[in-house]
Every structure is written in structure tokens, then in C-alpha cells.
Design a protein around this motif. Structure first.
Motif, PDB file in Angstrom:
ATOM      1  N   ALA A  47       0.833  -1.219   0.000  1.00  0.00           N
ATOM      2  CA  ALA A  47       0.000   0.000   0.000  1.00  0.00           C
ATOM      3  C   ALA A  47       0.861   1.260   0.000  1.00  0.00           C
ATOM      4  O   ALA A  47       0.534   2.261  -0.633  1.00  0.00           O
ATOM      5  CB  ALA A  47      -0.932  -0.008   1.207  1.00  0.00           C
ATOM      6  N   LYS A  48       1.980   1.205   0.714  1.00  0.00           N
ATOM      7  CA  LYS A  48       2.849   2.390   0.814  1.00  0.00           C
ATOM      8  C   LYS A  48       3.809   2.523  -0.362  1.00  0.00           C
ATOM      9  O   LYS A  48       4.358   3.594  -0.600  1.00  0.00           O
ATOM     10  CB  LYS A  48       3.704   2.316   2.093  1.00  0.00           C
ATOM     11  CG  LYS A  48       2.985   2.720   3.355  1.00  0.00           C
ATOM     12  CD  LYS A  48       3.962   2.778   4.533  1.00  0.00           C
ATOM     13  CE  LYS A  48       5.061   3.797   4.396  1.00  0.00           C
ATOM     14  NZ  LYS A  48       4.995   4.925   5.295  1.00  0.00           N
ATOM     15  N   GLY A  49       4.073   1.389  -1.033  1.00  0.00           N
ATOM     16  CA  GLY A  49       5.132   1.395  -2.040  1.00  0.00           C
ATOM     17  C   GLY A  49       6.486   1.475  -1.366  1.00  0.00           C
ATOM     18  O   GLY A  49       7.416   2.123  -1.851  1.00  0.00           O
ATOM     19  N   PRO A 140       3.663   1.630  10.161  1.00  0.00           N
ATOM     20  CA  PRO A 140       4.471   2.790   9.778  1.00  0.00           C
ATOM     21  C   PRO A 140       3.530   3.983   9.590  1.00  0.00           C
ATOM     22  O   PRO A 140       2.305   3.825   9.675  1.00  0.00           O
ATOM     23  CB  PRO A 140       5.052   2.373   8.428  1.00  0.00           C
ATOM     24  CG  PRO A 140       3.980   1.512   7.826  1.00  0.00           C
ATOM     25  CD  PRO A 140       3.263   0.838   8.977  1.00  0.00           C
ATOM     26  N   SER A 141       4.077   5.128   9.338  1.00  0.00           N
ATOM     27  CA  SER A 141       3.226   6.283   9.039  1.00  0.00           C
ATOM     28  C   SER A 141       2.404   5.982   7.784  1.00  0.00           C
ATOM     29  O   SER A 141       2.877   5.320   6.860  1.00  0.00           O
ATOM     30  CB  SER A 141       4.091   7.522   8.843  1.00  0.00           C
ATOM     31  OG  SER A 141       5.130   7.269   7.914  1.00  0.00           O
ATOM     32  N   ALA A 142       1.163   6.488   7.764  1.00  0.00           N
ATOM     33  CA  ALA A 142       0.197   6.083   6.724  1.00  0.00           C
ATOM     34  C   ALA A 142       0.275   6.983   5.490  1.00  0.00           C
ATOM     35  O   ALA A 142      -0.729   7.497   5.004  1.00  0.00           O
ATOM     36  CB  ALA A 142      -1.213   6.095   7.312  1.00  0.00           C
ATOM     37  N   ASN A 143       1.520   7.150   4.988  1.00  0.00           N
ATOM     38  CA  ASN A 143       1.728   7.932   3.774  1.00  0.00           C
ATOM     39  C   ASN A 143       2.393   7.033   2.738  1.00  0.00           C
ATOM     40  O   ASN A 143       2.962   5.998   3.091  1.00  0.00           O
ATOM     41  CB  ASN A 143       2.658   9.113   4.067  1.00  0.00           C
ATOM     42  CG  ASN A 143       3.919   8.670   4.788  1.00  0.00           C
ATOM     43  OD1 ASN A 143       3.907   8.472   6.009  1.00  0.00           O
ATOM     44  ND2 ASN A 143       5.003   8.459   4.049  1.00  0.00           N
ATOM     45  N   ARG A 144       2.340   7.446   1.467  1.00  0.00           N
ATOM     46  CA  ARG A 144       3.115   6.736   0.472  1.00  0.00           C
ATOM     47  C   ARG A 144       4.596   6.957   0.757  1.00  0.00           C
ATOM     48  O   ARG A 144       4.983   7.982   1.325  1.00  0.00           O
ATOM     49  CB  ARG A 144       2.715   7.189  -0.937  1.00  0.00           C
ATOM     50  CG  ARG A 144       1.434   6.480  -1.412  1.00  0.00           C
ATOM     51  CD  ARG A 144       0.857   7.127  -2.635  1.00  0.00           C
ATOM     52  NE  ARG A 144       0.548   8.517  -2.338  1.00  0.00           N
ATOM     53  CZ  ARG A 144       0.874   9.535  -3.124  1.00  0.00           C
ATOM     54  NH1 ARG A 144       1.495   9.331  -4.256  1.00  0.00           N
ATOM     55  NH2 ARG A 144       0.556  10.765  -2.777  1.00  0.00           N
ATOM     56  N   ILE A 148       4.922  13.066   2.688  1.00  0.00           N
ATOM     57  CA  ILE A 148       4.640  13.752   3.955  1.00  0.00           C
ATOM     58  C   ILE A 148       3.755  12.877   4.846  1.00  0.00           C
ATOM     59  O   ILE A 148       2.735  12.355   4.396  1.00  0.00           O
ATOM     60  CB  ILE A 148       3.938  15.099   3.669  1.00  0.00           C
ATOM     61  CG1 ILE A 148       4.779  15.947   2.710  1.00  0.00           C
ATOM     62  CG2 ILE A 148       3.664  15.848   4.963  1.00  0.00           C
ATOM     63  CD1 ILE A 148       4.026  17.153   2.130  1.00  0.00           C
ATOM     64  N   SER A 149       4.143  12.752   6.099  1.00  0.00           N
ATOM     65  CA  SER A 149       3.373  11.923   7.028  1.00  0.00           C
ATOM     66  C   SER A 149       2.024  12.580   7.321  1.00  0.00           C
ATOM     67  O   SER A 149       1.921  13.801   7.390  1.00  0.00           O
ATOM     68  CB  SER A 149       4.148  11.737   8.335  1.00  0.00           C
ATOM     69  OG  SER A 149       5.417  11.188   8.086  1.00  0.00           O
ATOM     70  N   PRO A 150       0.973  11.752   7.505  1.00  0.00           N
ATOM     71  CA  PRO A 150      -0.377  12.289   7.728  1.00  0.00           C
ATOM     72  C   PRO A 150      -0.652  12.596   9.195  1.00  0.00           C
ATOM     73  O   PRO A 150      -0.357  11.787  10.069  1.00  0.00           O
ATOM     74  CB  PRO A 150      -1.279  11.147   7.252  1.00  0.00           C
ATOM     75  CG  PRO A 150      -0.469   9.912   7.429  1.00  0.00           C
ATOM     76  CD  PRO A 150       0.982  10.288   7.388  1.00  0.00           C
ATOM     77  N   ALA A 227      16.253  11.492   1.769  1.00  0.00           N
ATOM     78  CA  ALA A 227      15.055  12.084   1.176  1.00  0.00           C
ATOM     79  C   ALA A 227      13.812  11.453   1.784  1.00  0.00           C
ATOM     80  O   ALA A 227      13.609  10.250   1.689  1.00  0.00           O
ATOM     81  CB  ALA A 227      15.071  11.862  -0.335  1.00  0.00           C
ATOM     82  N   HIS A 228      12.984  12.275   2.423  1.00  0.00           N
ATOM     83  CA  HIS A 228      11.853  11.734   3.177  1.00  0.00           C
ATOM     84  C   HIS A 228      10.922  12.871   3.525  1.00  0.00           C
ATOM     85  O   HIS A 228      11.310  14.039   3.465  1.00  0.00           O
ATOM     86  CB  HIS A 228      12.409  11.096   4.450  1.00  0.00           C
ATOM     87  CG  HIS A 228      11.670   9.881   4.886  1.00  0.00           C
ATOM     88  ND1 HIS A 228      11.830   8.665   4.304  1.00  0.00           N
ATOM     89  CD2 HIS A 228      10.744   9.696   5.867  1.00  0.00           C
ATOM     90  CE1 HIS A 228      11.049   7.777   4.907  1.00  0.00           C
ATOM     91  NE2 HIS A 228      10.378   8.382   5.858  1.00  0.00           N
ATOM     92  N   TYR A 229       9.694  12.543   3.907  1.00  0.00           N
ATOM     93  CA  TYR A 229       8.731  13.547   4.389  1.00  0.00           C
ATOM     94  C   TYR A 229       8.511  14.665   3.363  1.00  0.00           C
ATOM     95  O   TYR A 229       8.350  15.826   3.717  1.00  0.00           O
ATOM     96  CB  TYR A 229       9.197  14.193   5.705  1.00  0.00           C
ATOM     97  CG  TYR A 229       9.761  13.228   6.721  1.00  0.00           C
ATOM     98  CD1 TYR A 229       8.966  12.235   7.276  1.00  0.00           C
ATOM     99  CD2 TYR A 229      11.088  13.308   7.127  1.00  0.00           C
ATOM    100  CE1 TYR A 229       9.480  11.344   8.200  1.00  0.00           C
ATOM    101  CE2 TYR A 229      11.611  12.414   8.065  1.00  0.00           C
ATOM    102  CZ  TYR A 229      10.793  11.442   8.587  1.00  0.00           C
ATOM    103  OH  TYR A 229      11.303  10.577   9.502  1.00  0.00           O
TER     104      TYR A 229
HETATM  105 MG    MG Z   1       7.282   7.215   7.909  1.00  0.00          MG
END
Ligand code: MG
Ligand code: TXA
Length: 331
Positions: A47-49, A140-144, A148-150, A227-229
């Protein structure tokens, strides 16, 4: 913002059936699955890739479940749990042999946390009532991946849409950035990811401020990837004293920019959008991801973030922004 009895029931049914449920925590929203079910956990990565070798945090209803997941738990880890759980602190501990590789990324450690959000705790308790008292939710955080984290249920829907069958809405997250991660698996505790619980808070328990080791060790901690968020729109950090010139130059070039800053906009050279942030690091962290997300939707060519104060209180926010800059603009 409190889920109904039926919502909880549906969430537990889905988890037991090996499906995904998005849940609120006090830090960010998580994308949860039964942590003891590798097939369910695999759905999180799909789901997150997200690359499959990135370990997940296992969320527990209480301390009592820790020994089921971790072995050789050092005294210092118990002290940290006593002080900061339920709360925004994740401990990395030696795992029990049975813990699935899907959760740990094949490592010999596991990340554990008792979250400090009533909805997360209620879900964990109800899940444990059905699955057994030590049951855990990997989330994990529910973002792709990389994005950006939700911090609201709406953000989760925006990120994952149909990929998640149920989003429990617990309102906006109080903390707004991910938990502090401390590795207690190899002697002296080390901070792998800075967060709301700061080295100063930790000093009260540990007797000294733990070392911060965020850059080393990637991809052990996916939050430690450079590279993140990141928003889709390019992002730049600009020092306060250069900000007005920078905006004006941008405007003369015909570029539209949005600014994120803890200061009021200058009268001259108003950019397209200005997001005024709280001037303290806790308030800033709370608003950070929503601000990045809003500015990403503002229809601009560039997001400019006014550089942060250099002092230690800002390390967690500075860490997230540095990685957001590195990952931005890679649609
Ligand atoms: Mg995360
Ligand atoms: O606040 C949070 O921690 C949120 C909420 C949902 O609890 N979760 C979160 O999950 O931020 P995630 O997957 O986005 O980040 C968890 C971090 C990852 O960087 C992962 O690599 C690290 O925890 N982690 C998990 N298990 C680990 C382990 N055994 N060793 C090292 N790092 C680990």
C-alpha cells in the motif's frame, strides 16, 4: 472524533482477517496490520510502495506485552518505558526468535511502542482481547513511501485512498512528528530519530543526553534516509535575512512561491501564500506536516521555508525539514 463501538469492531475484524486499518496516534497516523501475520504486514509495504527491508514499529497495548516480542530487555529500556509510555517513544530491542522478518526487515531487533492516543490504545486493547494479550499492530506512518506523514484522517485518505479499507478518525495528531527512536539493543542507548521526546527529557532518566545517530545506518531506519517527508513541489530553506530578496528575485523571474515561516510576512514582496508557524519548536512540529501539505497544494513552483533557529530544541523539526528538502520535487 471518537470512533463508535461499531468502528472499533470493524477495525478488529479487519485486523484479525489480515487486512489493513489506518489508526490515529499522538504522533502521526499509522497504517496498521496484525504484526504476527506476515501476509498482513506485506500489505502495508504494498500500500505504501515501501521497500520490504525497512523495519516497522510494533504498537502494543501495554508494557506487559514487551517480553513476548523482545528478549534481553535492559533495565534502562524498562526505565524509559515507565517514564515515557504511553507516548511518542520507540525502543529498538533484541527480538524474540519468532518475530516475523516481515516486521523487522530481517534484522535481529524489533521496534516497540505503546502509543499515547486513546483511540490507538482502545483499538490495541480490543485487538488483544481477540488475538491474545500480547497482540501487536505493526504500523508505519500512513503515507506513500517518502512523502509527507499524515496528521489527520483526511491526509490518510489523500495518501492512500482505496488502498486502506478503514481509517479510524481520532482527530488531528497532538505531537505532529514521528516518535523519538532509541536503540537499546547494543549497550549505551542511542537516538536513531529525534522527536518530541528530546535529549533533555531523556537525560532525566539516563543521567546524560544520549548520542544522536540519525545519518548513519540507513536503511535500518527509513526515517534516516536523506530524502523523506517530502512534498512534490520543490522546497528550499532560506535564511531569514535573505528571505525578502529571495522572494523578490523569484517573483521577477515570474515564479510563484509559498513561504513557511514563524514570522509575519514583510509588507513588500508578498509571495503567493504565507503560512505563519508557531515560534516554538513543539507548536512548529505540530503544524509542520499540515503546512507542507497545504503549501504543496497551493499551486506554486517553489516552497520556501525560513531557516530555523540552530539550537538543540529544534533538532527534530530541523531533521524532518532537511530530509523534506532532499526529497522534494521528485514527483
Ligand atoms: Mg514514515
Ligand atoms: O510515531 C511513529 O513512530 C509513527 C506512528 C505511526 O507510531 N510510526 C512511524 O513509522 O513513524 P515509520 O515506519 O514511518 O518509521 C518507523 C521507523 C522507521 O524509520 C524504521 O526503519 C524504524 O522505525 N525501525 C523500526 N524497527 C526498527 C529496528 N528494528 N531497527 C531500527 N529501526 C527500526
Amino acid at each position: 472524533m471518537t470512533p463508535s463501538d461499531l468502528d472499533y469492531q470493524r477495525a478488529v475484524d479487519l485486523l484479525v482477517a489480515g487486512e489493513l486499518v489506518a489508526l490515529p496516534t499522538e504522533t502521526v497516523y499509522g497504517l496498521g496490520a496484525d504484526a504476527a501475520n506476515p501476509a498482513a504486514v506485506a500489505k502495508i509495504f504494498a500500500a505504501k510502495g515501501r521497500p520490504a527491508d525497512h523495519p516497522l514499529i510494533v504498537h502494543l497495548a501495554g508494557h506487559d506485552a514487551v517480553d513476548h516480542w523482545a528478549e534481553q530487555v535492559p533495565d534502562v529500556a524498562w526505565e524509559l518505558m515507565e517514564t515515557f509510555w504511553p507516548g511518542p517513544l520507540t525502543l529498538i530491542l533484541k527480538k524474540q526468535a519468532w518475530v516475523p522478518d516481515a516486521v523487522t526487515g530481517g534484522q535481529d531487533t524489533v521496534g516497540l511502542r505503546v502509543p499515547g492516543h486513546p483511540v490507538a490504545l482502545e483499538l490495541l486493547r480490543r485487538f488483544a482481547n481477540v488475538k491474545g494479550e500480547h497482540a501487536g499492530i505493526a504500523a508505519p506512518s500512513a503515507n506513500r513511501f517518502g512523502r509527507i506523514s499524515p496528521t489527520t484522517a483526511g491526509h490518510v485518505a489523500e495518501e492512500l485512498g482505496e488502498r486502506v479499507p478503514l481509517i479510524l478518525d481520532g482527530g488531528p495528531c497532538k505531537v505532529g512528528i514521528e516518535s523519538t527512536i532509541i536503540d537499546c539493543s547494543r549497550g549505551e542507548p542511542v537516538i536513531l530519530r529525534p522527536g518530541h521526546i528530546s535529549p533533555v527529557h531523556l537525560e532525566a532518566v539516563l543521567g546524560r543526553q544520549p548520542a544522536v545517530e540519525t545519518a548513519a545506518g540507513a536503511p535500518r531506519v527509513s526515517g534516516s534516509l536523506e530524502a523523506h517527508y517530502a512534498p512534490v513541489t520543490p522546497l528550499r530553506m532560506v535564511a531569514g535575512e535573505r528571505l525578502l530578496d529571495f522572494i523578490n528575485a523569484q517573483r521577477h523571474r515570474g515564479g510563484k512561491c509559498a513561504v513557511i515561516s514563524a514570522n509575519q510576512p514583510p509588507q513588500a514582496g508578498m509571495p503567493h501564500a504565507w503560512r505563519l508557524m508557531p515560534a516554538d519548536p513543539v507548536g512548529y512540529a505540530h503544524d509542520l506536516y499540515a503546512a507542507l501539505r497545504d503549501m504543496d497544494h497551493a499551486g506554486v513552483d517553489l516552497i520556501v521555508v525560513e531557516a530555523l533557529p540552530a539550537d538543540a530544541a529544534w533538532v527534530a523539526v530541523a531533521d524532518r525539514l532537511r530530509r523534506a528538502v532532499a526529497g522534494a520535487g521528485q514527483a
